[in-house]
Design a protein around this motif. Structure first.
Motif, PDB file in Angstrom:
ATOM      1  N   LYS A 236       0.825  -1.207   0.000  1.00 54.29           N
ATOM      2  CA  LYS A 236       0.000   0.000   0.000  1.00 54.29           C
ATOM      3  C   LYS A 236       0.862   1.261   0.000  1.00 54.29           C
ATOM      4  O   LYS A 236       0.562   2.228  -0.719  1.00 54.29           O
ATOM      5  N   ARG A 237       1.929   1.265   0.791  1.00 52.02           N
ATOM      6  CA  ARG A 237       2.779   2.447   0.872  1.00 52.02           C
ATOM      7  C   ARG A 237       3.543   2.692  -0.432  1.00 52.02           C
ATOM      8  O   ARG A 237       3.977   3.807  -0.696  1.00 52.02           O
ATOM      9  N   MET A 238       3.719   1.654  -1.234  1.00 54.82           N
ATOM     10  CA  MET A 238       4.403   1.825  -2.512  1.00 54.82           C
ATOM     11  C   MET A 238       3.563   2.620  -3.510  1.00 54.82           C
ATOM     12  O   MET A 238       4.099   3.200  -4.448  1.00 54.82           O
ATOM     13  N   ILE A 239       2.245   2.608  -3.305  1.00 56.25           N
ATOM     14  CA  ILE A 239       1.350   3.318  -4.216  1.00 56.25           C
ATOM     15  C   ILE A 239       1.223   4.748  -3.704  1.00 56.25           C
ATOM     16  O   ILE A 239       0.537   5.015  -2.722  1.00 56.25           O
ATOM     17  N   SER A 240       1.899   5.661  -4.369  1.00 60.00           N
ATOM     18  CA  SER A 240       2.023   7.017  -3.835  1.00 60.00           C
ATOM     19  C   SER A 240       1.176   8.048  -4.567  1.00 60.00           C
ATOM     20  O   SER A 240       1.005   9.154  -4.098  1.00 60.00           O
ATOM     21  N   GLY A 241       0.649   7.727  -5.751  1.00 61.44           N
ATOM     22  CA  GLY A 241      -0.097   8.736  -6.504  1.00 61.44           C
ATOM     23  C   GLY A 241      -0.738   8.126  -7.728  1.00 61.44           C
ATOM     24  O   GLY A 241      -1.206   6.986  -7.710  1.00 61.44           O
TER      25      GLY A 241
END
Length: 282
Positions: A236-241
Motif C-alpha cells: 500500500k505504501r508503494m502506491i504514492s499517486g
C-alpha cells in the motif's frame, strides 16, 4: 453406488476449469506486469505476454526500489510479516488449547460464565475495540514493535470454542486411565490431548497463519516506521499517486512475492488441513 455419467462428468470438469481460469487470470496479469517496465504497464492495452525484465523487477523489489513510494526492501517486509503471522498463529493455538483444557477438565466456580464471556467476544468486530486497544498499545510504548503487531491479536474465541468442543468428545476413560497411571493434568494434556488434537491444530494453524499474514488494518495503525512495515502495508505504501508516479512493475513483483509464503503453507499442509476439517476421528 454412484452412477457415472460421462456428460455430467465433462460438464463438472468444464465448470471447474472455468472457475480456475477466472481465479487465476488476475494472478497471471500480476505476474505479466511484474516482468515488464512501468512504461509498458501503463500503455493501453497492456501486453498479455511476459516481458524481459523479470530479474530486474524482482531484484528491485527484494532489495528496495527508488520509486516515489515506500523503498523498504521486500525481503525485510516479508520477514516482519512471517514473524507476525507465526507468533499470531502459534499464540492463538497455544492460548486456545490451554483455555479449552481449563474450561473442560477443571472444576472451578463460574467456569461456564468465563467460557461464554470468551465466546461473546465473537460478536465484537475488530473495529469496535480497535480504539481502546490502540490506546493501550500506545501507552505501553509498543508502537512499531513486533509485540504491538502481534500481542493484541493472539487471543481467539473461535479456536477456544473448537478445541472445547473437541475435548468434550474425548472419552472419560482416557482421563481415568491417565489418573490411575499417576499422570498429572499437564502430562495428560501433553501426552494425550495434544496428539489427539494434531489435525485440528494443523487446520487452525493454516487459517491463523493466513489471517496473520494478511493483516492490514491493525498494522496500518501501529506501524509508522518504514522499517517495521509488514508486506501488505508495504504494498500500500508503494502506491504514492497516479499511475505515472508509481513503479507498477515493482509493486506487482512485490505482490507476487507476498503470495508465496501463504501459498506454500497451504500446499505443504493441505493434507493435514483437509483432515482437520473433515475427519470425524481426530
Amino acid at each position: 453406488m454412484v452412477e457415472r455419467r460421462p456428460a455430467l462428468t465433462l460438464l463438472s470438469h468444464l465448470i471447474l476449469v472455468l472457475g480456475v481460469l477466472i481465479v487465476a487470470f488476475p494472478l497471471y496479469i500480476a505476474f505479466v506486469a511484474s516482468t515488464q517496465t512501468a512504461a509498458e504497464i501503463v500503455q493501453s492495452p497492456m501486453s498479455l505476454t511476459p516481458g524481459a525484465h523479470l530479474v530486474d523487477n524482482y531484484s528491485a523489489a527484494l532489495f528496495g526500489s527508488s520509486g516515489a513510494g515506500s523503498k523498504a526492501p521486500v525481503g525485510q517486509m516479508m520477514w516482519i510479516s512471517f514473524v507476525s503471522a507465526m507468533v499470531i498463529a502459534v499464540g492463538k493455538i497455544a492460548i486456545s488449547l490451554l483455555s479449552a483444557f481449563a474450561i473442560v477438565y477443571f472444576r472451578f466456580p463460574a467456569r461456564n460464565f468465563f467460557f461464554w464471556a470468551i465466546f461473546v467476544t465473537l460478536m465484537l468486530p475488530v473495529e469496535v475495540r480497535i480504539g481502546p486497544t490502540y490506546q493501550v498499545v500506545s501507552d505501553l510504548k509498543m508502537l512499531n514493535t513486533y509485540a504491538g503487531l502481534t500481542v493484541p491479536l493472539i487471543a481467539s474465541a473461535t479456536a477456544t470454542f473448537l478445541f472445547r468442543q473437541f475435548f468434550l468428545t474425548v472419552p472419560d476413560e482416557l482421563v481415568e486411565a491417565s489418573r490411575i497411571d499417576g499422570a498429572g493434568p499437564m502430562k495428560f494434556f501433553r501426552d494425550v490431548l495434544l496428539p489427539l488434537s494434531r489435525t485440528s491444530i494443523a487446520a487452525l494453524f493454516v487459517i491463523q497463519f493466513i489471517y496473520g499474514w494478511n493483516q492490514y488494518l491493525w498494522p496500518l495503525l501501529v506501524t509508522t516506521d518504514e522499517q517495521m512495515y509488514p508486506v501488505v502495508i508495504g504494498i500500500k505504501r508503494m502506491i504514492s499517486g497516479g499511475d505515472a508516479a508509481n513503479d507498477w512493475n515493482v509493486i506487482m513483483a512485490t505482490a507476487m512475492l507476498a503470495m508465496i509464503p501463504p501459498a506454500l503453507v497451504v500446499v505443504l499442509m493441505q493434507r493435514w488441513f483437509v483432515k482437520g476439517l473433515v475427519d470425524a476421528e481426530k
